[in-house]
Design a protein around this motif. Structure first.
Motif, PDB file in Angstrom:
ATOM      1  N   TRP A   1       0.828  -1.207   0.000  1.00  0.00           N
ATOM      2  CA  TRP A   1       0.000   0.000   0.000  1.00  0.00           C
ATOM      3  C   TRP A   1       0.865   1.261   0.000  1.00  0.00           C
ATOM      4  O   TRP A   1       0.435   2.312  -0.500  1.00  0.00           O
ATOM      5  N   LEU A  57      -7.791   3.736  -0.269  1.00  0.00           N
ATOM      6  CA  LEU A  57      -6.467   3.456   0.296  1.00  0.00           C
ATOM      7  C   LEU A  57      -6.492   3.573   1.818  1.00  0.00           C
ATOM      8  O   LEU A  57      -6.054   2.662   2.541  1.00  0.00           O
ATOM      9  N   THR A  80      -6.099   0.701   4.835  1.00  0.00           N
ATOM     10  CA  THR A  80      -4.946   0.748   5.743  1.00  0.00           C
ATOM     11  C   THR A  80      -5.341   1.237   7.136  1.00  0.00           C
ATOM     12  O   THR A  80      -4.506   1.742   7.890  1.00  0.00           O
TER      13      THR A  80
END
Length: 665
Positions: A34, A61, A65
């Motif tokens: 990532w 994203l 995360t």
């Protein structure tokens, strides 16, 4: 990344959008870090500061995360900048669902619904919100409607399959997973959900294959590594379980579920010192934040003598916040804590709560407890009919070496694991613990449309069934601590012990296949045996499912003993009776008598049976943490504390109490 042609360009070119989206997909499949995705998206944001598309990807994203605050910030920017608000509103609703912010999810979903109530994405979100509220029928209806609009959407197919599984429609769910995987054979999320479903249904071999497929698609998939760890443990392969879970923890050191599953391995291996050490080494904030780890900490307190502290710690845990697989263990621990405090009515209530959790899984697993009782009744009828004594038997010798076969039977929780451990300490005895041998024979019989009770089984058929048993026995021996060992390879004088307590209900089948076999019947006070079965959090099958209430346990005991007595009356069985209480009182004397029955000499190694237990890689039965202890009598007469629960059931048990010599105890 292409440079925009003019400063006014708002969105990246189509090709760049596709490249960025593919990057997100690779990261979600754990094929790309990532951190690398983040660098490229931040560069894209700098080039296209007004791009709703880039803001959406940044939201995805940060959601992936574990930065929900940042994800929300970027998804709101996407909604502000988009000309078509439907997709950003759906993304915001989905993020809130992931964070269990259900009122907020509902608010964004209403905005999306106002734009297009019948859009598949909106319907799918309605289904997901209904799942959060456990409104399964509403979820099913929403996903089905979404699938009509988008019939080949594998994500919707997978979500619908998950709901069908929750509703008990296991066959429909499996077919839907398989149909979706045909359309998208490399869909990682779909494979993972399918693997989890197979594991929930206890289709272990297929679950192994599905999780291994996940790892092939994404070698660092922590969920698949964790699943494989729990699967290997359930299959009695603790070394592989530990390896998989340690890999998962290395990749995700802050995941408390992986940590808890590794503690399960230490517990099943009876490595309590290693368990306590691993538990104490965990960050204190992780232990406090994880109900599963708090449960282990409370159990450690109880194990180390702080019974009162354990009870307080257990009562502070919200059972609903535990992983579903640990709620039964929670109730069992709380029952034991109340039992230690002398609060037996509370203890009984928690044992029942433990079993109620198990009972709720029966429809999904397709287990029908009455099937076990029906099998007993059929065997009972066969044994009491006139032809029973004339049933054909297989006359071939067991093996060229002259090894003998012994069946260790009894009602569960009657001391068979203790006796198994003592016997395997003898150099001339090999024990197969709860192997599938007889079950494979019964499955082979079922395929022919016949049963063990069929008087028309020919000598050839019996020989084939016997060969099936021996093939399965060889496989079990090869899987033991002595690879390459088979029944035929046993030296002369070796005794092979098939230890499966409830094989006592299949005495007729055993006698037909092995008329020279001997039986060791392990006994315990009927009330103590029934109470102990009721108190165990067994892995369910058609027999164990009869232990979910005390009344059902007593009924199963009575039926099993009636059948066993009929077998002993009508068949020429060679049986050695061994009471657990006598074994504890005079271990050497009773073992010497048993060995004499088996034609074997006494060996002092039997006195050191605890060393044998400690050397075993894993003991599969609930007694795994008891057979390494010195012989104790504290479990004898435990039922007396629960006489209030046995009072209405004694009419069924009293005949067996008298018959087995416990009437004056």
């Amino acid at each position: 990344m292409a440079t925009p042609k003019t400063p006014a360009a708002q969105e990246p070119p189509r090709a760049d959008q596709q490249a960025l989206a593919q990057m997100i997909g690779r990261a979600q499949s754990q094929q790309l870090p990532w951190s690398e995705v983040k660098k490229k998206l931040l560069r894209a944001e700098k080039s296209y500061p007004r791009s709703a598309f880039v803001q959406t990807l940044l939201g995805n994203l940060y959601s992936a995360t574990q930065r929900p605050d940042k994800a929300l910030q970027h998804l709101k920017k996407a909604a502000d900048r988009a000309t078509n608000k439907l997709s950003p509103y759906c993304n915001l609703a989905r993020l809130c669902l992931l964070q269990d912010q259900l009122p907020e999810a509902q608010r964004w979903l209403e905005r999306a619904r106002s734009l297009s109530a019948d859009h598949p994405a909106v319907l799918s979100l309605e289904g997901s919100l209904a799942v959060k509220h456990q409104e399964w029928s509403a979820a099913k209806a929403a996903f089905e409607k979404a699938l009509i609009a988008r019939p080949q959407d594998v994500e919707i197919m997978g979500d619908l399959a998950n709901v069908e599984l929750e509703m008990g429609f296991a066959d429909a769910a499996m077919k839907r997973y398989q149909a979706a995987l045909k359309l998208a054979p490399d869909a990682l999320r779909l494979w993972f959900n399918y693997a989890c479903a197979l594991q929930d249904l206890r289709q272990m071999d297929r679950a192994l294959e599905a999780n291994q497929r996940c790892l092939k698609l994404a070698p660092s998939h922590t969920g698949a590594l964790n699943n494989l760890g729990t699967l290997y443990l359930a299959l009695g392969r603790p070394k592989q379980a530990k390896q998989m879970l340690e890999q998962a923890i290395e990749l995700a050191p802050n995941d408390p579920h992986f940590r808890a599953n590794l503690l399960d391995v230490f517990e099943r291996l009876n490595q309590t010192d290693a368990l306590d050490e691993a538990l104490s080494a965990l960050p204190s904030d992780m232990r406090r934040a994880s109900p599963d780890l708090a449960l282990f900490a409370a159990q450690s307190q109880a194990r180390n003598g702080d019974k009162a502290g354990a009870l307080t710690a257990l009562e502070a845990i919200d059972v609903g916040s535990l992983s579903a697989s640990r709620r039964g263990s929670y109730h069992k621990s709380l029952a034991q804590a109340h039992q230690s405090a002398g609060a037996f009515e509370q203890a009984l209530a928690h044992y029942q709560a433990m079993n109620d959790i198990q009972a709720a899984t029966l429809p999904t697993l397709g287990i029908e407890p009455s099937a076990f009782l029906a099998e007993i009744q059929a065997n009972q009828r066969a044994l009491t009919q006139a032809p029973a004594r004339g049933y054909s038997t297989c006359q071939e010798p067991l093996a060229p070496s002259g090894a003998q076969l012994v069946f260790l039977v009894g009602f569960p929780r009657s001391g068979t694991t203790l006796l198994d451990t003592m016997l395997r300490s003898h150099s001339a005895i090999q024990v197969v613990e709860e192997g599938p041998m007889l079950m494979t024979v019964k499955h082979a019989l079922a395929k022919t449309g016949q049963s063990a009770n069929s008087p028309v089984l020919s000598p050839e058929q019996l020989a084939a069934l016997r060969a099936q048993y021996m093939k399965s026995l060889d496989a079990a021996l090869r899987a033991s601590s002595q690879p390459g060992l088979t029944a035929a390879a046993q030296p002369g004088g070796t005794t092979l012990v098939d230890k499966m307590p409830l094989n006592l209900v299949d005495a007729l089948l055993i006698h037909r296949l092995f008329p020279a076999a001997k039986f060791v019947f392990s006994l315990r006070h009927p009330c103590d045996a029934c109470l102990s079965c009721f108190m165990q959090n067994f892995v369910l099958n058609e027999s164990m499912a009869n232990f979910l209430t005390l009344a059902d346990t007593v009924r199963a005991y009575d039926a099993s003993m009636r059948l066993w007595q009929a077998a002993r009356t009508h068949l020429p069985l060679a049986v050695f009776d061994l009471r657990y209480e006598d074994l504890v009182a005079d271990m050497q004397g009773r073992c010497e008598a048993l060995l004499s029955f088996l034609g074997l000499e006494w060996q002092d190694a039997l006195l050191d049976y605890r060393k044998t237990a400690q050397q075993r890689e894993m003991i599969r039965t609930p007694s795994f943490n008891q057979v390494v202890q010195p012989l104790y009598k504290t479990a004898q007469g435990r039922w007396r504390s629960y006489e209030f629960a046995f009072a209405p059931l004694m009419a069924q048990l009293q005949p067996w109490i008298e018959a087995y010599g416990y009437g004056e105890d």
